[in-house]
Write a protein that holds these residues in place. Structure first.
Motif, PDB file in Angstrom:
ATOM      1  N   LYS A 198      19.221  64.661  36.518  1.00 52.11           N
ATOM      2  CA  LYS A 198      20.199  64.298  35.670  1.00 52.11           C
ATOM      3  C   LYS A 198      20.605  63.149  36.675  1.00 52.11           C
ATOM      4  O   LYS A 198      21.538  63.316  37.523  1.00 52.11           O
ATOM      5  N   LEU A 199      20.276  62.027  36.386  1.00 46.94           N
ATOM      6  CA  LEU A 199      20.501  60.915  36.811  1.00 46.94           C
ATOM      7  C   LEU A 199      20.824  59.747  36.385  1.00 46.94           C
ATOM      8  O   LEU A 199      20.061  59.103  35.339  1.00 46.94           O
ATOM      9  N   ILE A 200      22.740  58.888  37.057  1.00 42.96           N
ATOM     10  CA  ILE A 200      22.613  57.728  36.190  1.00 42.96           C
ATOM     11  C   ILE A 200      22.358  57.054  37.206  1.00 42.96           C
ATOM     12  O   ILE A 200      22.763  57.002  38.667  1.00 42.96           O
ATOM     13  N   ILE A 201      22.453  55.432  37.192  1.00 45.75           N
ATOM     14  CA  ILE A 201      21.714  54.586  38.532  1.00 45.75           C
ATOM     15  C   ILE A 201      22.838  53.174  38.264  1.00 45.75           C
ATOM     16  O   ILE A 201      23.108  52.928  36.886  1.00 45.75           O
ATOM     17  N   LEU A 259      33.653  49.518  34.138  1.00 49.74           N
ATOM     18  CA  LEU A 259      32.437  49.441  34.660  1.00 49.74           C
ATOM     19  C   LEU A 259      32.562  51.713  34.701  1.00 49.74           C
ATOM     20  O   LEU A 259      31.810  52.413  34.049  1.00 49.74           O
ATOM     21  N   ILE A 260      33.937  52.307  35.174  1.00 54.89           N
ATOM     22  CA  ILE A 260      33.980  53.339  35.503  1.00 54.89           C
ATOM     23  C   ILE A 260      33.639  53.640  33.858  1.00 54.89           C
ATOM     24  O   ILE A 260      33.175  55.251  33.938  1.00 54.89           O
ATOM     25  N   GLU A 261      34.585  53.355  32.900  1.00 61.44           N
ATOM     26  CA  GLU A 261      34.571  53.987  31.561  1.00 61.44           C
ATOM     27  C   GLU A 261      32.869  53.948  30.761  1.00 61.44           C
ATOM     28  O   GLU A 261      32.508  55.029  30.417  1.00 61.44           O
ATOM     29  N   GLN A 262      32.090  53.051  31.129  1.00 70.78           N
ATOM     30  CA  GLN A 262      30.565  52.603  30.904  1.00 70.78           C
ATOM     31  C   GLN A 262      29.923  54.254  31.317  1.00 70.78           C
ATOM     32  O   GLN A 262      29.011  54.285  30.776  1.00 70.78           O
ATOM     33  N   LEU A 263      29.732  54.473  32.568  1.00 77.52           N
ATOM     34  CA  LEU A 263      29.110  55.338  33.878  1.00 77.52           C
ATOM     35  C   LEU A 263      29.614  56.730  32.806  1.00 77.52           C
ATOM     36  O   LEU A 263      28.786  57.554  32.800  1.00 77.52           O
ATOM     37  N   ARG A 264      30.952  56.579  32.658  1.00 72.60           N
ATOM     38  CA  ARG A 264      31.913  58.243  32.848  1.00 72.60           C
ATOM     39  C   ARG A 264      30.905  58.744  31.056  1.00 72.60           C
ATOM     40  O   ARG A 264      30.814  59.216  31.052  1.00 72.60           O
ATOM     41  N   TYR A 265      30.421  57.512  30.639  1.00 70.09           N
ATOM     42  CA  TYR A 265      30.336  58.186  28.621  1.00 70.09           C
ATOM     43  C   TYR A 265      28.819  57.605  28.903  1.00 70.09           C
ATOM     44  O   TYR A 265      28.458  58.470  28.739  1.00 70.09           O
ATOM     45  N   LEU A 266      27.972  56.765  30.005  1.00 70.19           N
ATOM     46  CA  LEU A 266      26.238  57.536  29.999  1.00 70.19           C
ATOM     47  C   LEU A 266      26.442  58.967  30.870  1.00 70.19           C
ATOM     48  O   LEU A 266      25.251  58.783  30.587  1.00 70.19           O
ATOM     49  N   SER A 267      27.153  58.940  31.542  1.00 74.65           N
ATOM     50  CA  SER A 267      26.456  60.172  32.231  1.00 74.65           C
ATOM     51  C   SER A 267      27.256  61.503  31.289  1.00 74.65           C
ATOM     52  O   SER A 267      27.545  62.643  32.112  1.00 74.65           O
ATOM     53  N   LYS A 268      28.710  61.585  29.933  1.00 75.22           N
ATOM     54  CA  LYS A 268      29.102  62.484  29.480  1.00 75.22           C
ATOM     55  C   LYS A 268      27.605  63.622  29.374  1.00 75.22           C
ATOM     56  O   LYS A 268      28.396  64.765  28.685  1.00 75.22           O
ATOM     57  N   ASP A 269      26.695  63.549  29.176  1.00 75.85           N
ATOM     58  CA  ASP A 269      25.672  65.335  28.815  1.00 75.85           C
ATOM     59  C   ASP A 269      25.548  65.490  30.827  1.00 75.85           C
ATOM     60  O   ASP A 269      25.001  66.625  30.791  1.00 75.85           O
ATOM     61  N   PHE A 270      26.146  64.816  31.452  1.00 74.28           N
ATOM     62  CA  PHE A 270      25.690  65.409  32.733  1.00 74.28           C
ATOM     63  C   PHE A 270      26.703  67.210  32.332  1.00 74.28           C
ATOM     64  O   PHE A 270      26.563  67.986  33.382  1.00 74.28           O
TER      65      PHE A 270
END
Length: 270
Positions: A198-201, A259-270
């Motif tokens: 479960k990784l975001i880059i 950027l924070i909002e984008q990363l938060r959205y893309l990692s919401k399933d974490f």
């Protein structure tokens, strides 16, 4: 061994002093030779010891580490210490200018539920050599759920990116793109091998972003892209592209919040 783990943790040695800068004159050999193997061994030395029980992480990748030959020598002399990246209140060896904005960003993205990768290591002995700030950070963060990893496309110390680029032979651009993908995949291999799926880059450099985009798409006409899904070994990874969080060319505060909002959205399933 633990000694080797901590040697890598602190060591960001300059590989051109080991192989010679002439490796850049024949970039196709660089792709298959010991340079990439050395890079993968370096990545593995830090990540393999840091077993991530939750499987959740964020990888922040830059272009190359700053510094010069003096930094290599200094780091080699301190091989038994850990590289703590950034710890508030620590006056030791951490590079606060570069790593503090990274950790602050990740903390906001994951609601202050993150830690550095070295928090996975048993520091019972090594932490005795560190100060109270590091000990306190370790104790208060070791049970956080999201691990922050940092990596580089090229493990070569050079503060000025323009100087490093002088060694690239752009007549072999396709080989450079192949290397860029190999370098990205090397980081993913090590993380996947240790259960981090479960990784975001986030690509923390404008040039690194451009090169990875063009390498993934194999399209040199694409210079900008906000985000892509990268499929590798039956996994799908969200990669967000951007510029530095620190330094003279650091992104402005508004861009950082987006950027924070984008990363938060893309990692919401974490």
């Amino acid at each position: 061994s633990r000694k080797e783990v901590f040697k890598f943790q602190f060591l960001r040695q300059n590989l051109e002093y080991k192989f010679g800068m002439n490796i850049w004159e024949d970039i196709d050999k660089l792709i298959e030779n010991k340079y990439l193997l050395e890079c993968k061994n370096r990545i593995g030395a830090t990540f393999s010891a840091n077993t991530n029980k939750t499987g959740k992480g964020i990888l922040i990748m830059g272009f190359n580490p700053a510094g010069d030959e003096k930094d290599v020598s200094r780091e080699n002399r301190q091989e038994n210490q850990i590289y703590v990246n950034y710890v508030e209140g620590n006056k030791g060896n951490d590079n606060q200018t570069y790593f503090k904005p990274i950790f602050e960003l990740c903390s906001k993205v994951f609601n202050y539920n993150c830690k550095w990768d070295w928090c996975h290591v048993d520091l019972a002995e090594a932490i005795k050599k560190e100060n109270e700030a590091v000990k306190n950070f370790y104790e208060s963060h070791k049970d956080k759920q999201i691990t922050v990893y940092t990596g580089e496309l090229f493990y070569i110390h050079q503060t000025h990116q323009s100087e490093l680029l002088k060694y690239f032979n752009f007549d072999n651009w396709n080989y450079i793109k192949k290397y860029v993908l190999n370098s990205l995949n090397a980081h993913l291999d090590v993380l996947l091998d240790n259960g981090v799926d479960k990784l975001i880059i986030y690509i923390n450099n404008a040039l690194a972003s451009k090169w990875i985009i063009q390498s993934i798409t194999n399209n040199d006409d694409i210079e900008y892209m906000s985000h892509t899904i990268y499929e590798y070994k039956n996994h799908k990874f969200n990669i967000v592209f951007g510029s530095m969080l620190s330094g003279q060319r650091a992104m402005d505060g508004y861009s950082r919040e987006r950027l924070i909002e984008q990363l938060r959205y893309l990692s919401k399933d974490f």
